[in-house]
Design a protein around this motif. Structure first.
Motif, PDB file in Angstrom:
ATOM      1  N   PRO A 274     -30.742 -30.476   1.675  1.00  0.00           N
ATOM      2  CA  PRO A 274     -30.467 -31.234   0.393  1.00  0.00           C
ATOM      3  C   PRO A 274     -30.161 -32.642   0.663  1.00  0.00           C
ATOM      4  O   PRO A 274     -29.842 -33.062   1.816  1.00  0.00           O
ATOM      5  CB  PRO A 274     -29.226 -30.616  -0.132  1.00  0.00           C
ATOM      6  N   ARG A 275     -30.547 -33.504  -0.181  1.00  0.00           N
ATOM      7  CA  ARG A 275     -30.407 -34.885  -0.137  1.00  0.00           C
ATOM      8  C   ARG A 275     -29.003 -35.039  -0.069  1.00  0.00           C
ATOM      9  O   ARG A 275     -28.021 -34.766  -0.809  1.00  0.00           O
ATOM     10  CB  ARG A 275     -30.966 -35.599  -1.386  1.00  0.00           C
ATOM     11  N   LEU A 276     -28.388 -35.655   1.299  1.00  0.00           N
ATOM     12  CA  LEU A 276     -26.995 -35.717   1.241  1.00  0.00           C
ATOM     13  C   LEU A 276     -26.383 -36.727   0.493  1.00  0.00           C
ATOM     14  O   LEU A 276     -26.818 -37.648  -0.095  1.00  0.00           O
ATOM     15  CB  LEU A 276     -26.839 -36.378   2.936  1.00  0.00           C
ATOM     16  N   GLU A 277     -24.925 -36.497   0.291  1.00  0.00           N
ATOM     17  CA  GLU A 277     -24.287 -37.551  -0.694  1.00  0.00           C
ATOM     18  C   GLU A 277     -24.247 -38.973  -0.028  1.00  0.00           C
ATOM     19  O   GLU A 277     -24.505 -39.919  -0.633  1.00  0.00           O
ATOM     20  CB  GLU A 277     -22.746 -37.143  -1.067  1.00  0.00           C
ATOM     21  N   ALA A 278     -23.923 -39.002   1.204  1.00  0.00           N
ATOM     22  CA  ALA A 278     -23.931 -40.438   1.986  1.00  0.00           C
ATOM     23  C   ALA A 278     -25.544 -40.966   1.981  1.00  0.00           C
ATOM     24  O   ALA A 278     -25.569 -42.075   1.985  1.00  0.00           O
ATOM     25  CB  ALA A 278     -23.716 -40.178   3.447  1.00  0.00           C
ATOM     26  N   THR A 279     -26.620 -40.269   2.242  1.00  0.00           N
ATOM     27  CA  THR A 279     -27.904 -40.732   1.952  1.00  0.00           C
ATOM     28  C   THR A 279     -27.846 -41.260   0.462  1.00  0.00           C
ATOM     29  O   THR A 279     -28.471 -42.324   0.211  1.00  0.00           O
ATOM     30  CB  THR A 279     -28.872 -39.599   2.301  1.00  0.00           C
ATOM     31  N   SER A 280     -27.565 -40.691  -0.488  1.00  0.00           N
ATOM     32  CA  SER A 280     -27.684 -41.050  -1.827  1.00  0.00           C
ATOM     33  C   SER A 280     -27.038 -42.353  -2.320  1.00  0.00           C
ATOM     34  O   SER A 280     -27.534 -43.192  -2.683  1.00  0.00           O
ATOM     35  CB  SER A 280     -26.890 -39.875  -2.746  1.00  0.00           C
ATOM     36  N   GLU A 281     -25.766 -42.477  -1.446  1.00  0.00           N
ATOM     37  CA  GLU A 281     -25.153 -43.639  -1.620  1.00  0.00           C
ATOM     38  C   GLU A 281     -25.790 -44.919  -0.873  1.00  0.00           C
ATOM     39  O   GLU A 281     -25.892 -45.948  -1.339  1.00  0.00           O
ATOM     40  CB  GLU A 281     -23.724 -43.652  -0.905  1.00  0.00           C
ATOM     41  N   ARG A 282     -26.526 -44.687   0.235  1.00  0.00           N
ATOM     42  CA  ARG A 282     -27.251 -45.518   1.141  1.00  0.00           C
ATOM     43  C   ARG A 282     -28.649 -45.865   0.316  1.00  0.00           C
ATOM     44  O   ARG A 282     -28.923 -47.123  -0.029  1.00  0.00           O
ATOM     45  CB  ARG A 282     -27.876 -45.073   2.405  1.00  0.00           C
ATOM     46  N   LEU A 283     -29.071 -45.152  -0.533  1.00  0.00           N
ATOM     47  CA  LEU A 283     -30.453 -45.352  -1.397  1.00  0.00           C
ATOM     48  C   LEU A 283     -29.996 -46.338  -2.544  1.00  0.00           C
ATOM     49  O   LEU A 283     -30.740 -47.105  -3.017  1.00  0.00           O
ATOM     50  CB  LEU A 283     -31.104 -44.056  -1.959  1.00  0.00           C
ATOM     51  N   LYS A 284     -28.694 -45.866  -3.006  1.00  0.00           N
ATOM     52  CA  LYS A 284     -28.264 -46.623  -4.471  1.00  0.00           C
ATOM     53  C   LYS A 284     -27.941 -48.101  -4.175  1.00  0.00           C
ATOM     54  O   LYS A 284     -28.189 -48.827  -4.711  1.00  0.00           O
ATOM     55  CB  LYS A 284     -27.068 -45.784  -4.980  1.00  0.00           C
ATOM     56  N   ASN A 285     -27.442 -48.277  -2.621  1.00  0.00           N
ATOM     57  CA  ASN A 285     -27.157 -49.474  -2.449  1.00  0.00           C
ATOM     58  C   ASN A 285     -28.452 -50.318  -1.556  1.00  0.00           C
ATOM     59  O   ASN A 285     -28.007 -51.512  -1.199  1.00  0.00           O
ATOM     60  CB  ASN A 285     -26.087 -49.544  -1.443  1.00  0.00           C
ATOM     61  N   ALA A 286     -29.396 -49.952  -1.720  1.00  0.00           N
ATOM     62  CA  ALA A 286     -30.506 -50.352  -0.775  1.00  0.00           C
ATOM     63  C   ALA A 286     -30.896 -51.800  -1.651  1.00  0.00           C
ATOM     64  O   ALA A 286     -30.869 -51.963  -2.547  1.00  0.00           O
ATOM     65  CB  ALA A 286     -31.688 -49.338  -1.010  1.00  0.00           C
ATOM     66  N   ALA A 287     -31.277 -52.781  -0.564  1.00  0.00           N
ATOM     67  CA  ALA A 287     -31.679 -53.860  -1.082  1.00  0.00           C
ATOM     68  C   ALA A 287     -33.174 -54.083  -1.489  1.00  0.00           C
ATOM     69  O   ALA A 287     -33.385 -54.738  -2.307  1.00  0.00           O
ATOM     70  CB  ALA A 287     -31.481 -55.106   0.079  1.00  0.00           C
ATOM     71  N   ALA A 288     -33.710 -53.235  -0.693  1.00  0.00           N
ATOM     72  CA  ALA A 288     -35.307 -53.059  -1.115  1.00  0.00           C
ATOM     73  C   ALA A 288     -35.916 -51.969  -0.340  1.00  0.00           C
ATOM     74  O   ALA A 288     -35.316 -51.191   0.507  1.00  0.00           O
ATOM     75  CB  ALA A 288     -35.908 -54.370  -0.457  1.00  0.00           C
ATOM     76  N   PHE A 289     -37.214 -51.402  -1.164  1.00  0.00           N
ATOM     77  CA  PHE A 289     -37.907 -50.556  -0.556  1.00  0.00           C
ATOM     78  C   PHE A 289     -39.216 -51.052  -0.173  1.00  0.00           C
ATOM     79  O   PHE A 289     -40.000 -51.499  -1.113  1.00  0.00           O
ATOM     80  CB  PHE A 289     -38.023 -49.345  -1.619  1.00  0.00           C
ATOM     81  N   ASN A 290     -39.892 -50.921   1.017  1.00  0.00           N
ATOM     82  CA  ASN A 290     -41.104 -51.519   1.432  1.00  0.00           C
ATOM     83  C   ASN A 290     -41.976 -50.453   1.857  1.00  0.00           C
ATOM     84  O   ASN A 290     -41.814 -49.592   2.569  1.00  0.00           O
ATOM     85  CB  ASN A 290     -40.677 -52.465   2.837  1.00  0.00           C
ATOM     86  N   ASN A 291     -43.178 -50.544   1.067  1.00  0.00           N
ATOM     87  CA  ASN A 291     -44.170 -49.484   1.570  1.00  0.00           C
ATOM     88  C   ASN A 291     -44.836 -49.551   2.491  1.00  0.00           C
ATOM     89  O   ASN A 291     -45.318 -50.709   3.243  1.00  0.00           O
ATOM     90  CB  ASN A 291     -45.350 -49.555   0.299  1.00  0.00           C
ATOM     91  N   VAL A 292     -44.911 -48.443   3.630  1.00  0.00           N
ATOM     92  CA  VAL A 292     -45.559 -48.689   4.687  1.00  0.00           C
ATOM     93  C   VAL A 292     -47.176 -48.320   4.748  1.00  0.00           C
ATOM     94  O   VAL A 292     -47.949 -49.035   5.587  1.00  0.00           O
ATOM     95  CB  VAL A 292     -45.244 -47.473   5.756  1.00  0.00           C
ATOM     96  N   VAL A 293     -47.580 -48.246   3.598  1.00  0.00           N
ATOM     97  CA  VAL A 293     -48.979 -48.046   3.183  1.00  0.00           C
ATOM     98  C   VAL A 293     -49.518 -49.564   2.434  1.00  0.00           C
ATOM     99  O   VAL A 293     -48.744 -49.895   1.549  1.00  0.00           O
ATOM    100  CB  VAL A 293     -49.370 -47.097   2.164  1.00  0.00           C
ATOM    101  N   THR A 294     -50.324 -50.080   3.256  1.00  0.00           N
ATOM    102  CA  THR A 294     -50.703 -51.457   2.540  1.00  0.00           C
ATOM    103  C   THR A 294     -52.129 -51.347   2.201  1.00  0.00           C
ATOM    104  O   THR A 294     -53.029 -50.490   2.266  1.00  0.00           O
ATOM    105  CB  THR A 294     -50.362 -52.550   3.424  1.00  0.00           C
ATOM    106  N   GLY A 295     -52.357 -52.448   1.368  1.00  0.00           N
ATOM    107  CA  GLY A 295     -54.021 -52.503   0.944  1.00  0.00           C
ATOM    108  C   GLY A 295     -54.391 -51.743  -0.366  1.00  0.00           C
ATOM    109  O   GLY A 295     -53.349 -51.287  -0.976  1.00  0.00           O
ATOM    110  N   GLY A 296     -55.514 -51.314  -0.430  1.00  0.00           N
ATOM    111  CA  GLY A 296     -56.072 -50.439  -1.461  1.00  0.00           C
ATOM    112  C   GLY A 296     -55.367 -49.171  -1.830  1.00  0.00           C
ATOM    113  O   GLY A 296     -54.966 -48.985  -3.017  1.00  0.00           O
ATOM    114  N   PRO A 297     -54.778 -48.487  -0.843  1.00  0.00           N
ATOM    115  CA  PRO A 297     -54.254 -47.236  -1.280  1.00  0.00           C
ATOM    116  C   PRO A 297     -52.730 -47.310  -1.441  1.00  0.00           C
ATOM    117  O   PRO A 297     -52.180 -46.198  -1.776  1.00  0.00           O
ATOM    118  CB  PRO A 297     -54.759 -46.404   0.025  1.00  0.00           C
TER     119      PRO A 297
END
Length: 383
Positions: A274-297
């Motif tokens: 399951p998605r951990l509570e601690a991971t949930s907190e990290r996600l909520k406090n994230a400064a940014a989400f960077n996509n590893v897929v670049t370009g057309g797709p």
């Protein structure tokens, strides 16, 4: 007349002549030629059924263990390759090319779960231990990539950036070839702690203190991440797990497809925590989400995803379409984030990617009502 000749006549037995042996071999050859295609068809039809049965049995065992012990089994396989530099990486994913040797992780599993490395912080490590995952075994399978004369230690291989051997691995993020001197022992026992890398579905942090996350926003379909898998740690169920050592299972299950291919070496089933509570907190406090897929797709998260004041904060659309549907990129959503007209016939729901799951919820059903659910990243507004 000799005694041996008398015994042969009495029993009615005689030896086979060379001609008779050849005739038998020819007949057997024709039979094999006629029957093999039918057997192959039966085998292929059975593989999915056997695999689904094994997966269901594994889920039942994990659920039963949790009900009895009020925790998850220890001794799970951490699907990583660590090295002496302190770096964790996802082992090489199968590129579905049997001509260049076996990789480690099955392509289909990597494509469904979008494995990326996530470095645990102290709170996540503590929560894993509280859930019963008190020790792990790092897979540390480095494949045979160094056997290729075109590859040397330190080379970058994978999907991104400047690569020297792009056809050798199909990992979502780049992989650095590990020198033999820096490789760690296979199935090395470790305890969850800050700085330990784990395989996480779709998203991950590059250090225990990182506030930026990377995620795999791939074109949909067929590469769309499964709904509800975002931010969940994936472990393997191997013979070292308590399911086996406790006697609940006789041995670790082997996926049936592994018996029909030499394309990959890890052949076990997976446990999606399951998605951990601690991971949930990290996600909520994230400064940014960077996509590893670049370009057309590339398919990016919508603008309001990280804004707590936005009604779509942490939320994303999931589209459910019939399992086995053959869809091409752009048939669900176009590059501008607009759902295509055909999607009106599909089911839709909103998924919150920031909220934790109940601690017992280790089962994610990729199909609900015979539908395949996929995340739609770049849809700007929720339905």
């Amino acid at each position: 007349m000799s005694v041996q000749r008398l015994m042969t006549l009495a029993t009615g037995k005689r030896g086979f002549t060379l001609l008779e042996v050849l005739v038998v071999l020819v007949v057997m050859g024709f039979l094999v030629t006629m029957v093999a295609p039918r057997l192959a068809g039966i085998s292929q039809d059975s593989i999915q059924t056997i695999g689904d049965t094994g997966k269901s049995r594994g889920e039942q065992l994990v659920s039963a263990f949790y009900k009895m012990e009020d925790r998850y089994p220890g001794g799970l396989v951490n699907l990583v390759m660590a090295d002496d530099t302190g770096r964790y990486q996802i082992p090489y994913a199968d590129n579905e090319n049997p001509e260049d040797g076996a990789e480690v992780i099955r392509f289909n599993h990597n494509n469904n779960h979008k494995f990326v490395i996530h470095y645990l912080n102290a709170a996540e490590a503590r929560e894993l231990i509280e859930l019963g995952v008190g020790w792990l075994y790092n897979l540390n399978d480095y494949g045979d990539i160094l056997d290729d004369p075109a590859v040397t230690a330190g080379d970058t291989v994978g999907r991104l950036g400047s690569v020297t051997h792009t056809g050798r691995t199909s990992n979502w993020a780049n992989v650095t070839v590990v020198d033999e001197a820096d490789q760690r022992p296979k199935m090395e026992r470790v305890v969850p702690a800050a700085g330990v890398g784990v395989a996480m579905a779709v998203v991950g942090a590059s250090s225990p203190t990182a506030t930026d996350f990377i995620y795999v926003g791939a074109v949909r379909p067929p590469s769309a991440p499964r709904a509800d898998s975002f931010g969940r740690i994936v472990f393997g169920l191997g013979s070292e797990s308590e399911l086996v050592t406790s006697g609940m299972a006789d041995k670790a299950g082997i996926t049936p497809i592994a018996t029909t291919t030499d394309n990959f070496t890890w052949d076990g089933y997976y446990l999606l925590l399951p998605r951990l509570e601690a991971t949930s907190e990290r996600l909520k406090n994230a400064a940014a989400f960077n996509n590893v897929v670049t370009g057309g797709p590339a398919r990016n998260l919508h603008a309001g995803f990280t804004n707590p004041a936005n009604a779509s904060y942490g939320k994303i659309v999931a589209v459910g379409y019939p399992a086995g549907t053959s869809l091409q990129p752009g048939q669900i959503v176009n590059g501008g984030g607009v759902l295509q007209p055909a999607v009106a016939g599909y089911a839709r729901r909103v998924v919150d990617l920031f909220e934790p799951h109940p601690s017992w919820d280790s089962i994610t059903n990729p199909t609900e009502g015979d539908l395949r659910w996929s995340l739609v990243f770049n849809k700007g507004s929720l339905p």
